[in-house]
Design an enzyme around this catalytic site. Structure first.
Site, mmCIF file in Angstrom:
data_model
loop_
_atom_site.group_PDB
_atom_site.id
_atom_site.type_symbol
_atom_site.label_atom_id
_atom_site.label_comp_id
_atom_site.label_asym_id
_atom_site.label_seq_id
_atom_site.Cartn_x
_atom_site.Cartn_y
_atom_site.Cartn_z
ATOM 1 N N ASP A 52 0.842 -1.202 0.000
ATOM 2 C CA ASP A 52 0.000 0.000 0.000
ATOM 3 C C ASP A 52 0.875 1.250 0.000
ATOM 4 O OD1 ASP A 52 0.906 -0.313 2.581
ATOM 5 O OD2 ASP A 52 -1.037 0.028 3.547
ATOM 6 N N SER A 53 2.217 1.062 0.065
ATOM 7 C CA SER A 53 3.154 2.166 -0.167
ATOM 8 C C SER A 53 2.985 2.709 -1.587
ATOM 9 C CB SER A 53 4.597 1.708 0.069
ATOM 10 O OG SER A 53 4.880 0.525 -0.652
ATOM 11 N N ASP A 91 -0.959 -6.113 -0.129
ATOM 12 C CA ASP A 91 -1.379 -5.422 1.084
ATOM 13 C C ASP A 91 -2.875 -5.170 1.047
ATOM 14 O OD1 ASP A 91 0.740 -5.058 2.829
ATOM 15 O OD2 ASP A 91 1.271 -3.064 2.084
ATOM 16 N N LYS A 121 -1.552 -9.335 2.947
ATOM 17 C CA LYS A 121 -0.876 -8.889 4.172
ATOM 18 C C LYS A 121 -1.768 -7.885 4.892
ATOM 19 C CE LYS A 121 3.127 -6.311 4.077
ATOM 20 N NZ LYS A 121 2.700 -5.037 4.697
ATOM 21 N N GLU A 190 8.556 -4.299 11.029
ATOM 22 C CA GLU A 190 9.050 -3.026 10.493
ATOM 23 C C GLU A 190 9.580 -2.123 11.599
ATOM 24 O OE1 GLU A 190 6.467 -1.178 7.641
ATOM 25 O OE2 GLU A 190 7.545 0.731 7.703
HETATM 26 N N1 LIG Z 1 8.834 5.040 -0.222
HETATM 27 C C1 LIG Z 1 8.398 4.384 0.847
HETATM 28 N N2 LIG Z 1 9.240 3.560 1.484
HETATM 29 C C2 LIG Z 1 8.835 2.867 2.581
HETATM 30 O O1 LIG Z 1 9.646 2.105 3.139
HETATM 31 C C3 LIG Z 1 7.500 3.025 3.025
HETATM 32 C C4 LIG Z 1 6.650 3.886 2.317
HETATM 33 N N3 LIG Z 1 7.121 4.559 1.246
HETATM 34 N N4 LIG Z 1 5.350 4.075 2.689
HETATM 35 C C5 LIG Z 1 4.776 3.203 3.677
HETATM 36 C C6 LIG Z 1 5.741 2.851 4.702
HETATM 37 C C7 LIG Z 1 6.150 3.990 5.614
HETATM 38 N N5 LIG Z 1 7.460 3.591 5.994
HETATM 39 C C8 LIG Z 1 8.375 4.342 6.701
HETATM 40 C C9 LIG Z 1 8.204 5.700 6.831
HETATM 41 C C10 LIG Z 1 9.158 6.465 7.484
HETATM 42 C C11 LIG Z 1 10.271 5.852 8.014
HETATM 43 C C12 LIG Z 1 11.320 6.647 8.671
HETATM 44 O O2 LIG Z 1 12.258 6.110 9.225
HETATM 45 N N6 LIG Z 1 11.201 8.010 8.596
HETATM 46 C C13 LIG Z 1 12.144 8.994 9.081
HETATM 47 C C14 LIG Z 1 12.316 8.946 10.548
HETATM 48 C C15 LIG Z 1 11.098 9.425 11.241
HETATM 49 C C16 LIG Z 1 11.281 9.581 12.733
HETATM 50 O O3 LIG Z 1 12.257 9.047 13.284
HETATM 51 O O4 LIG Z 1 10.445 10.236 13.330
HETATM 52 C C17 LIG Z 1 13.462 8.914 8.322
HETATM 53 O O5 LIG Z 1 14.535 8.803 8.901
HETATM 54 O O6 LIG Z 1 13.386 9.025 7.069
HETATM 55 C C18 LIG Z 1 10.423 4.498 7.893
HETATM 56 C C19 LIG Z 1 9.483 3.756 7.244
HETATM 57 C C20 LIG Z 1 7.842 2.362 5.324
HETATM 58 N N7 LIG Z 1 6.998 2.380 4.157
HETATM 59 C C1 LIG Z 2 7.218 -1.516 3.629
HETATM 60 C C2 LIG Z 2 6.405 -2.732 3.282
HETATM 61 C C3 LIG Z 2 6.583 -3.819 4.280
HETATM 62 C C4 LIG Z 2 4.964 -2.394 3.083
HETATM 63 O O1 LIG Z 2 4.085 -2.761 3.814
HETATM 64 C C5 LIG Z 2 4.621 -1.557 1.924
HETATM 65 O O2 LIG Z 2 5.496 -1.312 1.051
HETATM 66 O O3 LIG Z 2 3.465 -1.129 1.833
HETATM 67 MG MG LIG Z 3 2.259 -1.725 3.483
#
Ligand SMILES: Nc1nc(=O)c2c([nH]1)NC[C@@H]1CN(c3ccc(C(=O)N[C@@H](CCC(=O)O)C(=O)O)cc3)CN21
Ligand SMILES: CC(C)C(=O)C(=O)O
Ligand SMILES: [Mg+2]
Length: 272
Positions: A52-53, A91, A121, A190
């Site tokens: 769903d990303s 998803d 999922k 995650e």
């Molecule tokens: N392009 C993309 N990649 C992804 O991995 C992803 C999506 N979209 N959309 C749905 C979810 C959202 N996800 C995420 C979103 C943000 C972070 C993240 O670490 N964000 C910040 C830190 C935020 C914080 O610490 O408050 C970063 O460091 O970029 C990780 C996974 C994983 N998924």
């Molecule tokens: C980050 C993965 C696990 C996901 O759920 C997504 O891409 O939507």
């Molecule tokens: Mg997802």
């Protein structure tokens, strides 16, 4: 002799289980369209996730919440047409399964029937037990998703690492155990501490796939546009970039624009 799709040995949930038992790590990437799925499948990716990303990556939304069941089915059907070998997980989008197990079952059946995907999922543990049970009873393989669950971002407010506190870690362990007992074939973890992910992978029999969950799990998943460097802005610490397609694509498109403007393209060989 032509190579038929049926000549290729397909990945099954049973094979993923065997991979865990043999200690062979499982590779998983997202895919949202036919062309990308064709490349990832031929390159040997074991599991394709129609995430769903797509809401972020394909549609430009801020969160995963807006994407609809119809839109997920459109992406998933495109991916399935590009796949010979990989196991395709779809998803279930926000609102299609939470709190109503009949609707969850209907949504899962629509995904399987209309997209041809191989499993679904869902994000969450004990809260969605009934939905998971109903879907599994229909013979649909279910992958769990715990830790950072983006569909409930407004409950937490941030994308920070999850389950750092003992109480939340214990709930995650209990949820993971429950998902296995219900019959889920695998679980995505995650953005949680590596030590906790390791403990889950060691405790459970089913494959544990990590994203930002460290090395001691049974497989890894990333969003393909992130690891190919098509996305420039998204750079969490768990991401490894395997290419800089943003630069390559920008350069190619700039050259095309230049050649059109200068009348270099098309030349005689490129015309009739
Ligand atoms: N392009 C993309 N990649 C992804 O991995 C992803 C999506 N979209 N959309 C749905 C979810 C959202 N996800 C995420 C979103 C943000 C972070 C993240 O670490 N964000 C910040 C830190 C935020 C914080 O610490 O408050 C970063 O460091 O970029 C990780 C996974 C994983 N998924
Ligand atoms: C980050 C993965 C696990 C996901 O759920 C997504 O891409 O939507
Ligand atoms: Mg997802």
């Amino acid at each position: 002799m032509s190579v038929h799709k049926s000549d290729v040995k397909k990945v099954t949930t049973h094979q993923l289980q065997n991979m865990k038992e043999r200690g062979e790590k499982i590779s998983m990437l997202t895919a949202y369209d036919f062309s990308m799925a064709t490349i990832l499948d031929a390159a040997g990716v074991d599991v394709l996730l129609v995430g769903d990303s797509a809401s972020n990556v394909m549609a430009g939304h801020e969160t995963t919440l807006p994407i609809t069941l119809d839109q997920m089915i459109y992406h998933a059907s495109s991916v399935v047409r590009g796949v010979n070998r990989a196991f395709v997980v779809v998803d279930m989008p926000f609102g299609s399964y939470q709190g109503n197990s009949s609707e969850a079952l209907r949504s899962a059946i629509r995904i399987m029937k209309e997209s041809g995907g191989h499993g679904v999922k869902l994000e969450g543990g004990a809260e969605i037990k009934e939905s998971i049970t109903r879907i599994l009873s229909a013979g649909v393989p279910v992958m769990g998703h715990l830790g950072l669950t983006p569909q409930s971002i407004y409950k937490f407010g941030t994308y920070t690492v999850r389950a750092k506190e003992e109480a939340e870690a214990q709930k995650l362990l209990d949820d993971a155990q429950l998902l296995q007992e219900l019959g889920c074939f695998a679980i995505v973890l995650e953005k949680i501490p590596s030590a906790l992910a390791k403990r889950v992978a060691e405790t459970l029999q089913i494959p544990i796939i990590g994203i930002g969950a460290g090395p001691d799990v049974d497989g890894q998943v990333l969003v393909v546009h992130d690891m190919l460097g098509i996305n420039k802005e998204f750079k969490p610490r768990f991401l490894r970039r395997y290419a800089d397609l943003h630069s390559i694509m920008t350069g190619a498109v700039q050259n095309y624009v230049k050649d059109v403007k200068s009348k270099d393209f098309p030349n005689e060989k490129e015309a009739y």
